[in-house]
Scaffold this motif. Structure first.
Motif, PDB file in Angstrom:
ATOM      1  N   ASN A  87      54.821  42.757  30.588  1.00 49.31           N
ATOM      2  CA  ASN A  87      54.699  41.302  30.438  1.00 49.31           C
ATOM      3  C   ASN A  87      55.476  40.521  31.496  1.00 49.31           C
ATOM      4  O   ASN A  87      56.068  39.484  31.226  1.00 49.31           O
ATOM      5  N   LEU A  88      55.440  41.061  32.714  1.00 45.40           N
ATOM      6  CA  LEU A  88      56.111  40.412  33.835  1.00 45.40           C
ATOM      7  C   LEU A  88      55.086  39.826  34.800  1.00 45.40           C
ATOM      8  O   LEU A  88      54.013  40.410  35.004  1.00 45.40           O
ATOM      9  N   PRO A  89      55.390  38.692  35.419  1.00 46.68           N
ATOM     10  CA  PRO A  89      54.555  38.269  36.556  1.00 46.68           C
ATOM     11  C   PRO A  89      54.718  39.280  37.681  1.00 46.68           C
ATOM     12  O   PRO A  89      55.694  40.036  37.718  1.00 46.68           O
ATOM     13  N   VAL A  90      53.780  39.302  38.610  1.00 43.55           N
ATOM     14  CA  VAL A  90      53.794  40.328  39.650  1.00 43.55           C
ATOM     15  C   VAL A  90      53.606  39.707  41.029  1.00 43.55           C
ATOM     16  O   VAL A  90      52.888  38.722  41.197  1.00 43.55           O
ATOM     17  N   VAL A  91      54.302  40.308  42.001  1.00 48.13           N
ATOM     18  CA  VAL A  91      54.128  39.958  43.406  1.00 48.13           C
ATOM     19  C   VAL A  91      53.432  41.114  44.097  1.00 48.13           C
ATOM     20  O   VAL A  91      53.901  42.256  44.041  1.00 48.13           O
ATOM     21  N   VAL A  92      52.294  40.844  44.718  1.00 48.02           N
ATOM     22  CA  VAL A  92      51.570  41.844  45.493  1.00 48.02           C
ATOM     23  C   VAL A  92      52.141  41.866  46.900  1.00 48.02           C
ATOM     24  O   VAL A  92      52.231  40.821  47.557  1.00 48.02           O
ATOM     25  N   LEU A 144      41.905  44.785  46.595  1.00 45.60           N
ATOM     26  CA  LEU A 144      43.021  44.040  46.012  1.00 45.60           C
ATOM     27  C   LEU A 144      42.593  43.270  44.767  1.00 45.60           C
ATOM     28  O   LEU A 144      43.252  43.339  43.726  1.00 45.60           O
ATOM     29  N   THR A 145      41.521  42.522  44.881  1.00 45.23           N
ATOM     30  CA  THR A 145      41.080  41.705  43.752  1.00 45.23           C
ATOM     31  C   THR A 145      40.137  42.457  42.817  1.00 45.23           C
ATOM     32  O   THR A 145      40.153  42.241  41.606  1.00 45.23           O
ATOM     33  N   ARG A 146      39.348  43.349  43.378  1.00 48.72           N
ATOM     34  CA  ARG A 146      38.360  44.079  42.576  1.00 48.72           C
ATOM     35  C   ARG A 146      38.998  45.193  41.741  1.00 48.72           C
ATOM     36  O   ARG A 146      38.574  45.455  40.610  1.00 48.72           O
ATOM     37  N   ASP A 147      40.025  45.856  42.293  1.00 48.89           N
ATOM     38  CA  ASP A 147      40.591  47.033  41.646  1.00 48.89           C
ATOM     39  C   ASP A 147      42.072  46.896  41.293  1.00 48.89           C
ATOM     40  O   ASP A 147      42.489  47.236  40.189  1.00 48.89           O
ATOM     41  N   LEU A 148      42.908  46.434  42.259  1.00 43.99           N
ATOM     42  CA  LEU A 148      44.340  46.421  42.022  1.00 43.99           C
ATOM     43  C   LEU A 148      44.745  45.436  40.926  1.00 43.99           C
ATOM     44  O   LEU A 148      45.483  45.811  39.998  1.00 43.99           O
ATOM     45  N   LEU A 152      46.681  46.326  37.440  1.00 42.61           N
ATOM     46  CA  LEU A 152      48.002  45.823  37.092  1.00 42.61           C
ATOM     47  C   LEU A 152      47.977  45.084  35.752  1.00 42.61           C
ATOM     48  O   LEU A 152      48.923  45.195  34.951  1.00 42.61           O
ATOM     49  N   ARG A 153      46.913  44.371  35.496  1.00 38.32           N
ATOM     50  CA  ARG A 153      46.769  43.679  34.195  1.00 38.32           C
ATOM     51  C   ARG A 153      46.715  44.703  33.062  1.00 38.32           C
ATOM     52  O   ARG A 153      47.429  44.573  32.062  1.00 38.32           O
ATOM     53  N   THR A 159      48.785  38.934  35.532  1.00 40.96           N
ATOM     54  CA  THR A 159      48.142  38.650  36.815  1.00 40.96           C
ATOM     55  C   THR A 159      47.377  37.328  36.799  1.00 40.96           C
ATOM     56  O   THR A 159      46.565  37.075  37.681  1.00 40.96           O
ATOM     57  N   THR A 160      47.659  36.506  35.805  1.00 40.41           N
ATOM     58  CA  THR A 160      46.976  35.213  35.730  1.00 40.41           C
ATOM     59  C   THR A 160      47.254  34.399  36.980  1.00 40.41           C
ATOM     60  O   THR A 160      46.349  33.840  37.605  1.00 40.41           O
ATOM     61  N   ARG A 161      48.545  34.330  37.355  1.00 40.36           N
ATOM     62  CA  ARG A 161      48.945  33.734  38.628  1.00 40.36           C
ATOM     63  C   ARG A 161      49.981  34.656  39.250  1.00 40.36           C
ATOM     64  O   ARG A 161      50.966  35.008  38.621  1.00 40.36           O
ATOM     65  N   ILE A 162      49.750  35.046  40.468  1.00 44.23           N
ATOM     66  CA  ILE A 162      50.571  36.051  41.128  1.00 44.23           C
ATOM     67  C   ILE A 162      51.355  35.446  42.290  1.00 44.23           C
ATOM     68  O   ILE A 162      51.088  34.325  42.731  1.00 44.23           O
TER      69      ILE A 162
END
Length: 274
Positions: A87-92, A144-148, A152-153, A159-162
């Protein structure tokens, strides 16, 4: 003989002075970028600085995972704050051209900077780096958007806002990824030593509208001028915070590690509002 000798000495002396003057002029032209070689000279002139030490903070866990991606599998390395993995926000994080998913952790020690920032009161977040994030033109790959992000979600991260962070060609990739996703998906983007082109300076500002951005580059880095120009354009647009600047340093890991404390704090601050 004496006349010839004195004349020879005089001529030789004048030639030596002229050579020294010419060398000084050439050095000045190199430093002004009129002649090539400034960035090769910088390390020998002590302009790059040394790799700073890691913060004295116990890092959280670092997890390496393979997940299903279109056409096969991909490797992601995820770093967490101490004691928290869900339940953490994430930085790619996007590595440079000679790096991989482990580089942010093994070379830059980002997990130590994250732990230190959280210890000082920053909002906790996870960091995730993937191998081969770019396509053949060094633009963000659909992986990145299709798979990663879906992975991560499903892995328990938000991953709502990264946030997005990158260095060198990964810095340019971070800015391109943020511009493609937009302010609705990206809370903030940070790039150090971004390998920008002149066309990026015109194309990126409107695409990054509304996204807080931190751009930093070394003064003796070949990408200092486009970084300075892009930062000026973002500030002039005034749509969101645009911070950073040109600092002493070169296009190397030492400069990027020096920038990490401010970048991590910047991303944490904006992820706290996501």
């Amino acid at each position: 003989m004496s006349i010839i000798s004195r004349r020879s000495v005089l001529i030789t002396g004048i030639g030596g002075i002229a050579a020294l003057a010419g060398a000084g002029t050439a050095y000045g032209l190199v430093q002004a970028d009129v002649l090539p070689g400034r960035y090769r000279l910088a390390p020998y002139l002590g302009k790059c600085g040394t790799m700073p030490p890691l913060p004295k903070a116990a890092p959280g866990s670092v997890e390496q995972v393979r997940f299903s991606a279109s056409g096969g599998t991909a490797r992601v390395v995820i770093g967490y704050p101490v004691g928290v993995t869900k339940n953490l926000p994430v930085v790619v994080m996007l590595h440079g051209s000679d790096g991989d998913a482990r580089t942010p952790f093994d070379v830059y020690g980002v997990q130590y900077f994250l732990a230190d920032a959280v210890r000082r009161g920053a909002t906790p977040f996870a960091v995730a780096a993937i191998d081969d994030w770019a396509d053949a033109r060094w633009r963000p790959s659909p992986v990145l958007t299709r798979d990663l992000l879906p992975f991560l979600r499903d892995h328990g991260l938000s991953t709502t806002r990264i946030g997005v962070l990158g260095w060198s060609i990964g810095g340019r990739g971070a800015l391109l990824l943020a511009s493609a996703l937009g302010a609705g998906r990206v809370a903030a983007v940070a790039a150090a030593s971004p390998a920008l082109t002149r066309s990026d300076d015109a194309a990126l500002p409107p695409a990054l509208a509304g996204i807080p951005a931190s751009l930093t580059c070394g003064r003796d880095d070949p990408f200092a001028a486009p970084t300075r120009d892009l930062l000026a354009r973002l500030r002039a647009a005034g749509r969101a915070e645009a911070t950073g600047g040109i600092h002493a340093g070169c296009h190397d890991a030492a400069f990027r590690r020096r920038m990490l404390p401010d970048q991590v704090a910047f991303l944490a601050r904006h992820l706290s509002r996501a």
